[in-house]
Design a protein around this motif. Structure first.
Motif, PDB file in Angstrom:
ATOM      1  N   MET A 182       0.823  -1.216   0.000  1.00 52.35           N
ATOM      2  CA  MET A 182       0.000   0.000   0.000  1.00 52.35           C
ATOM      3  C   MET A 182       0.859   1.270   0.000  1.00 52.35           C
ATOM      4  SD  MET A 182      -2.872  -1.447  -0.151  1.00 52.35           S
ATOM      5  CE  MET A 182      -3.917  -0.002  -0.034  1.00 52.35           C
ATOM      6  N   CYS A 183       1.907   1.265  -0.808  1.00 50.56           N
ATOM      7  CA  CYS A 183       2.799   2.425  -0.893  1.00 50.56           C
ATOM      8  C   CYS A 183       2.668   3.100  -2.258  1.00 50.56           C
ATOM      9  CB  CYS A 183       4.255   2.005  -0.655  1.00 50.56           C
ATOM     10  SG  CYS A 183       4.580   1.364   1.008  1.00 50.56           S
ATOM     11  N   ASP A 184       3.116   4.341  -2.319  1.00 52.15           N
ATOM     12  CA  ASP A 184       3.086   5.109  -3.559  1.00 52.15           C
ATOM     13  C   ASP A 184       4.507   5.561  -3.869  1.00 52.15           C
ATOM     14  OD1 ASP A 184       1.919   6.371  -5.778  1.00 52.15           O
ATOM     15  OD2 ASP A 184       1.792   8.280  -4.720  1.00 52.15           O
ATOM     16  N   LEU A 185       5.005   5.196  -5.050  1.00 48.32           N
ATOM     17  CA  LEU A 185       6.381   5.499  -5.426  1.00 48.32           C
ATOM     18  C   LEU A 185       6.379   6.165  -6.792  1.00 48.32           C
ATOM     19  CD1 LEU A 185       9.427   3.108  -5.048  1.00 48.32           C
ATOM     20  CD2 LEU A 185       9.110   4.425  -7.131  1.00 48.32           C
ATOM     21  N   TYR A 186       7.118   7.272  -6.919  1.00 46.62           N
ATOM     22  CA  TYR A 186       7.127   7.978  -8.199  1.00 46.62           C
ATOM     23  C   TYR A 186       8.368   8.859  -8.321  1.00 46.62           C
ATOM     24  CZ  TYR A 186       5.309  11.787  -5.267  1.00 46.62           C
ATOM     25  OH  TYR A 186       5.132  12.733  -4.274  1.00 46.62           O
ATOM     26  N   GLY A 187       8.661   9.276  -9.564  1.00 48.48           N
ATOM     27  CA  GLY A 187       9.709  10.262  -9.819  1.00 48.48           C
ATOM     28  C   GLY A 187      11.096   9.726 -10.057  1.00 48.48           C
ATOM     29  N   SER A 188      11.293   8.413 -10.070  1.00 53.56           N
ATOM     30  CA  SER A 188      12.643   7.869 -10.204  1.00 53.56           C
ATOM     31  C   SER A 188      13.159   8.043 -11.628  1.00 53.56           C
ATOM     32  CB  SER A 188      12.649   6.383  -9.835  1.00 53.56           C
ATOM     33  OG  SER A 188      13.892   5.805 -10.129  1.00 53.56           O
ATOM     34  N   ASN A 199      -2.089  -6.902  -7.177  1.00 50.23           N
ATOM     35  CA  ASN A 199      -2.936  -5.707  -7.057  1.00 50.23           C
ATOM     36  C   ASN A 199      -2.148  -4.394  -7.104  1.00 50.23           C
ATOM     37  OD1 ASN A 199      -5.219  -7.436  -6.672  1.00 50.23           O
ATOM     38  ND2 ASN A 199      -4.656  -7.651  -4.519  1.00 50.23           N
ATOM     39  N   ASN A 200      -1.074  -4.356  -7.861  1.00 45.21           N
ATOM     40  CA  ASN A 200      -0.329  -3.115  -8.036  1.00 45.21           C
ATOM     41  C   ASN A 200      -0.834  -2.376  -9.271  1.00 45.21           C
ATOM     42  OD1 ASN A 200       1.968  -3.565  -5.965  1.00 45.21           O
ATOM     43  ND2 ASN A 200       2.004  -5.447  -7.171  1.00 45.21           N
ATOM     44  N   VAL A 201      -0.691  -1.062  -9.248  1.00 41.33           N
ATOM     45  CA  VAL A 201      -1.012  -0.240 -10.411  1.00 41.33           C
ATOM     46  C   VAL A 201       0.294   0.382 -10.893  1.00 41.33           C
ATOM     47  CG1 VAL A 201      -2.367   1.669 -11.319  1.00 41.33           C
ATOM     48  CG2 VAL A 201      -3.315   0.233  -9.503  1.00 41.33           C
ATOM     49  N   ILE A 202       0.756  -0.042 -12.061  1.00 38.83           N
ATOM     50  CA  ILE A 202       2.043   0.403 -12.605  1.00 38.83           C
ATOM     51  C   ILE A 202       1.738   1.176 -13.882  1.00 38.83           C
ATOM     52  CG2 ILE A 202       4.302  -0.361 -13.424  1.00 38.83           C
ATOM     53  CD1 ILE A 202       3.911  -2.904 -11.757  1.00 38.83           C
ATOM     54  N   HIS A 203       1.932   2.491 -13.842  1.00 42.18           N
ATOM     55  CA  HIS A 203       1.426   3.311 -14.942  1.00 42.18           C
ATOM     56  C   HIS A 203       2.316   4.524 -15.201  1.00 42.18           C
ATOM     57  CE1 HIS A 203      -0.260   6.589 -12.345  1.00 42.18           C
ATOM     58  NE2 HIS A 203      -0.287   5.610 -11.452  1.00 42.18           N
ATOM     59  N   ASN A 204       2.210   5.053 -16.402  1.00 42.46           N
ATOM     60  CA  ASN A 204       2.861   6.304 -16.812  1.00 42.46           C
ATOM     61  C   ASN A 204       4.376   6.299 -16.601  1.00 42.46           C
ATOM     62  OD1 ASN A 204      -0.127   7.425 -15.880  1.00 42.46           O
ATOM     63  ND2 ASN A 204       0.711   8.449 -17.685  1.00 42.46           N
ATOM     64  N   ASN A 205       4.997   5.146 -16.792  1.00 41.78           N
ATOM     65  CA  ASN A 205       6.448   5.084 -16.732  1.00 41.78           C
ATOM     66  C   ASN A 205       7.025   5.294 -18.128  1.00 41.78           C
ATOM     67  OD1 ASN A 205       6.953   4.252 -13.830  1.00 41.78           O
ATOM     68  ND2 ASN A 205       5.527   2.652 -14.486  1.00 41.78           N
ATOM     69  N   GLU A 206       8.172   5.941 -18.183  1.00 41.87           N
ATOM     70  CA  GLU A 206       8.762   6.294 -19.472  1.00 41.87           C
ATOM     71  C   GLU A 206       9.151   5.067 -20.275  1.00 41.87           C
ATOM     72  OE1 GLU A 206      12.784   8.542 -21.145  1.00 41.87           O
ATOM     73  OE2 GLU A 206      12.105   8.880 -19.090  1.00 41.87           O
ATOM     74  N   GLY A 207       9.695   4.053 -19.620  1.00 41.98           N
ATOM     75  CA  GLY A 207      10.127   2.851 -20.315  1.00 41.98           C
ATOM     76  C   GLY A 207       9.103   1.743 -20.186  1.00 41.98           C
ATOM     77  N   VAL A 226       2.543  -5.568  -2.939  1.00 43.05           N
ATOM     78  CA  VAL A 226       1.095  -5.763  -2.858  1.00 43.05           C
ATOM     79  C   VAL A 226       0.413  -4.407  -2.711  1.00 43.05           C
ATOM     80  CG1 VAL A 226      -0.797  -6.831  -1.576  1.00 43.05           C
ATOM     81  CG2 VAL A 226       1.391  -8.028  -1.778  1.00 43.05           C
ATOM     82  N   GLY A 227      -0.468  -4.096  -3.649  1.00 44.30           N
ATOM     83  CA  GLY A 227      -1.311  -2.907  -3.543  1.00 44.30           C
ATOM     84  C   GLY A 227      -0.581  -1.596  -3.672  1.00 44.30           C
ATOM     85  N   ASN A 228       0.503  -1.544  -4.430  1.00 44.95           N
ATOM     86  CA  ASN A 228       1.291  -0.322  -4.561  1.00 44.95           C
ATOM     87  C   ASN A 228       0.985   0.416  -5.862  1.00 44.95           C
ATOM     88  OD1 ASN A 228       3.221  -0.846  -2.189  1.00 44.95           O
ATOM     89  ND2 ASN A 228       3.489  -2.701  -3.427  1.00 44.95           N
ATOM     90  N   GLY A 229       1.293   1.713  -5.853  1.00 39.35           N
ATOM     91  CA  GLY A 229       1.286   2.503  -7.072  1.00 39.35           C
ATOM     92  C   GLY A 229       2.715   2.853  -7.434  1.00 39.35           C
ATOM     93  N   ILE A 230       3.144   2.482  -8.645  1.00 39.80           N
ATOM     94  CA  ILE A 230       4.504   2.764  -9.110  1.00 39.80           C
ATOM     95  C   ILE A 230       4.367   3.476 -10.445  1.00 39.80           C
ATOM     96  CG2 ILE A 230       6.734   1.769  -9.745  1.00 39.80           C
ATOM     97  CD1 ILE A 230       6.053  -0.635  -7.994  1.00 39.80           C
ATOM     98  N   HIS A 231       4.745   4.750 -10.489  1.00 42.65           N
ATOM     99  CA  HIS A 231       4.413   5.529 -11.677  1.00 42.65           C
ATOM    100  C   HIS A 231       5.404   6.673 -11.882  1.00 42.65           C
ATOM    101  CE1 HIS A 231       2.530   8.693  -9.074  1.00 42.65           C
ATOM    102  NE2 HIS A 231       2.309   7.648  -8.283  1.00 42.65           N
ATOM    103  N   HIS A 232       5.421   7.178 -13.120  1.00 48.41           N
ATOM    104  CA  HIS A 232       6.250   8.323 -13.520  1.00 48.41           C
ATOM    105  C   HIS A 232       7.727   8.103 -13.184  1.00 48.41           C
ATOM    106  CE1 HIS A 232       2.162  10.087 -13.423  1.00 48.41           C
ATOM    107  NE2 HIS A 232       2.603  10.762 -14.481  1.00 48.41           N
ATOM    108  N   CYS A 233       8.210   6.891 -13.478  1.00 47.32           N
ATOM    109  CA  CYS A 233       9.621   6.556 -13.329  1.00 47.32           C
ATOM    110  C   CYS A 233      10.191   6.240 -14.710  1.00 47.32           C
ATOM    111  CB  CYS A 233       9.801   5.345 -12.412  1.00 47.32           C
ATOM    112  SG  CYS A 233       9.135   5.574 -10.736  1.00 47.32           S
TER     113      CYS A 233
END
Length: 687
Positions: free
Chosen positions: A514-520, A566-574, A536-543
């Motif tokens: 349940m964490c939110d990670l972005y900007g890498s 149940n992760n949402v992985i979106h809007n990543n450059e690669g 589990v249940g994380n948002g990983i985006h804009h990396c």
């Protein structure tokens, strides 16, 4: 009409003169700035070309050299004064040596342009010395200029009488009376003359520094010697000329990546551990090359003696070892592969040792606050502290910032952060099993790192728990959080990254829920071989990439073990998820061939292949195939590289791929969503 024509001509000439004056003034203003060579100033050679181009356009009738089409206008030094700054010598205040030109603070693009356009061009390794001599012949003053001959032992004033560009040397004589500075020795005129006679009065050009002259006549000479000195100190390697593949562009393959690495190190963009590793590899490679060269020179071509046979076997071992060192150096020099394959971590965290349990058996709750009083804290945290303090063996300590709280922890302690923004300037190392939690929502409890450094938070303890905290990283070199050893559980946290996100090293364990990670700028989560990672249940985006999995383990490390649910992985450059693994570089065929793109970073000799497919908008992506491995032997997992034998070489290949989601590294994959990932939701990176 004639009068109007003359007036118009005057106007044009005046405008041309005005342009030249403005350019010259702009240069002088920037060069007079108190910070030395401004990073925004144009390249000196470009300005020189612009000045002379304007002179030719506006006053061509006054030039006697207008028909000279040699293409070396940038070497012309007919200027009203120097464009370089003075490097003053105040060593001890009693030096008798004159000042020199300040050329050591050139910017990256200045050196880049000089090597690419003027000095090296498209030379091969075996042609570097000839190209360099040709460049120096065009720019150096042939004789009658003063310079300092600078060595590790002395600096002495000499006069250059002639040039021997074939050997990159200058013929010099002493300036009398003797002017010199020595380090740890006494030097007389007779001793210096004896030394020069032993060298036939020839000294290496790279050991000369031009004496400062305001006329501008020696600017190009000073710059050329700086480029030569820098090249042989930081770019050229002893083994470059003996590369078996000589048919490649030396600048593209070697000069540019090494130059970029040098400036990345200067500007603190490379972790200290990787810098130390690179320097260590350089020393080992140099030593190995010296041993190999000495052994090779001692072999007799016609001898079949037992001693020569033994030496030949030893030489083959040294040759193989040398190639290994060279390959590792190429990987670190390549910015694409530097962190993916080479970096093993910083050694500084080793000084932080586990403190274990307190001898008194007391458990401490560390409360971090910036402003509240003790009474307010006890009232505010009564609901949270009561369960923790139910035992008589528990006490409360208060801190103003989180670094001191963590540093004071022993095994089993708890750190509670009250709402607020805590700015820290150093890394947070966690060597003991503790709990760090924010009292509130993550956006209310913020730890922000301002200064440069390697990892923001690094965990080596057996069992660490983080929750309800937002981490913000600025001006970073390495990742925001690294699990180097042990287990770390992270819940309801926000990670605003700047470089790499969360790194899970070999044999470490991460549970991120349940964490939110972005900007890498790299991967959001970077998973090493032999690690265990549960997402589990994380948002990983804009990396740059969402999740990067490194499957290049040897037999000791084994495969990583990954759970993704149940992760949402979106809007990543690669890619949303990318698997890094070794590939043979040989084409394979399949009924349905996946597109393959070859990515060459700055002309390096490593060919990198990507295989990807884009998923549909449904939560479960389309299957993406990855190359199967034939066995788990060490040889099948050995790094394999394809060399670029020519800059014009075009290579294409196709690979048969298997369903990535059925790969053995995944324990459970379900319920994940992938949206708007630039290069695809899943991909495979071959090196």
């Amino acid at each position: 009409m004639e009068q109007e024509s003359r007036d118009a001509a005057c106007i044009v000439n005046d405008m041309s003169d005005l342009v030249v004056v403005d350019l010259d003034s702009a240069v002088k203003v920037e060069l007079d700035s108190e910070n030395g060579l401004s990073e925004e100033r144009p390249h000196i050679l470009d300005i020189t070309q612009a000045l002379f181009q304007n002179d030719q356009d506006g006053a061509g009738e006054d030039s006697d050299d207008g028909n000279d089409d040699s293409g070396t206008d940038h070497f012309n030094s007919e200027k009203s004064g120097t464009q370089l700054q003075r490097c003053e010598r105040h060593e001890g205040g009693n030096t008798s040596l004159p000042d020199t030109f300040q050329t050591s603070h050139l910017l990256f693009y200045e050196r880049f342009k000089a090597y690419q356009d003027y000095m090296l061009g498209d030379s091969k390794p075996s042609e570097v010395k000839a190209f360099t001599a040709d460049y120096l012949e065009k720019v150096l003053e042939p004789c009658d200029w003063l310079a300092l001959w600078c060595t590790d032992v002395f600096d002495v004033l000499v006069e250059v009488q002639d040039l021997d560009l074939k050997d990159l040397k200058a013929c010099v004589k002493l300036v009398l009376p003797l002017h010199c500075d020595t380090r740890g020795c006494e030097l007389t005129e007779e001793a210096m003359n004896s030394l020069l006679e032993a060298t036939r009065h020839k000294v290496p050009l790279k050991e000369l520094q031009v004496v400062y002259d305001e006329s501008g006549d020696f600017d190009q000479t000073a710059l050329a010697l700086e480029h030569l000195r820098f090249f042989y100190e930081h770019i050229w390697r002893q083994w470059d000329e003996e590369d078996e593949d000589d048919d490649f562009d030396y600048f593209v393959r070697c000069v540019e990546p090494r130059l970029r690495l040098h400036y990345d190190i200067l500007e603190d963009r490379v972790p200290a551990g990787l810098v130390a590793e690179y320097k260590s590899l350089m020393e080992k490679c140099s030593q190995c090359f010296r041993q190999f060269s000495e052994l090779r020179s001692g072999l007799s071509a016609d001898s079949d003696s037992e001693l020569d046979n033994v030496s030949m076997v030893e030489g083959l071992k040294l040759c193989d070892q040398l190639e290994t060192f060279k390959r590792k150096l190429h990987i670190i020099e390549n910015p694409l592969l530097r962190y993916v394959l080479a970096y093993k971590g910083n050694s500084r965290q080793q000084c932080v040792q586990s403190r274990g349990l307190r001898a008194t058996g007391v458990k401490v709750v560390h409360v971090v606050t910036a402003s509240c009083s003790t009474i307010q804290l006890q009232s505010l945290l009564s609901a949270r502290l009561m369960p923790l303090c139910s035992s008589e063996d528990t006490e409360i300590q208060f801190h103003r910032e989180p670094v001191s709280a963590v540093d004071a922890c022993h095994q089993g302690d708890v750190v509670i952060l009250l709402p607020g923004i805590y700015c820290v300037s150093s890394s947070i190392f966690i060597p003991d099993s503790i709990t760090i939690e924010g009292f509130g929502f993550p956006d209310e409890v913020v730890i922000e790192k301002k200064n440069k450094g390697d990892t923001f938070v690094e965990s080596t303890a057996a069992d660490v728990r983080l929750c309800n905290i937002k981490f913000i990283q600025h001006d970073a070199i390495e990742g925001i959080l690294c699990v180097r050893e042990g287990t770390l559980t992270m819940e309801n946290c926000v990670l605003q990254c700047e470089t790499t996100g969360v790194i899970v090293r070999t044999s470490a364990r991460l549970a991120m829920n349940m964490c939110d990670l972005y900007g890498s700028k790299g991967a959001g989560v970077e998973i090493y071989p032999g690690s265990v990672c549960s997402l589990v249940g994380n948002g990983i985006h804009h990396c740059k990439d969402g999740i990067l999995i490194k499957d290049f383990a040897n037999e000791l490390d084994g495969m990583p073990s990954i759970t993704m649910e149940n992760n949402v992985i979106h809007n990543n450059e690669g890619y949303g998820v990318i698997l890094v693994k070794p590939g043979s570089g040989e084409p394979h065929s399949s009924e349905e061939e996946a597109p393959v793109a070859k990515d060459k970073q700055q002309g390096e000799d490593t060919d990198v292949h990507f295989v990807c497919t884009r998923s549909s908008s449904a939560p479960q992506p389309e299957p993406v195939e990855a190359p199967s491995t034939d066995g788990d032997t060490a040889s099948s997992r050995k790094w394999q590289f394809s060399r670029q034998l020519s800059r014009n070489k075009e290579a294409t290949c196709s690979r048969a791929v298997q369903d990535l989601m059925e790969h053995q590294i995944f324990v459970s994959v379900q319920g994940n969503q992938f949206k708007r990932n630039g290069r695809g939701d899943f991909g495979t990176f071959f090196y």
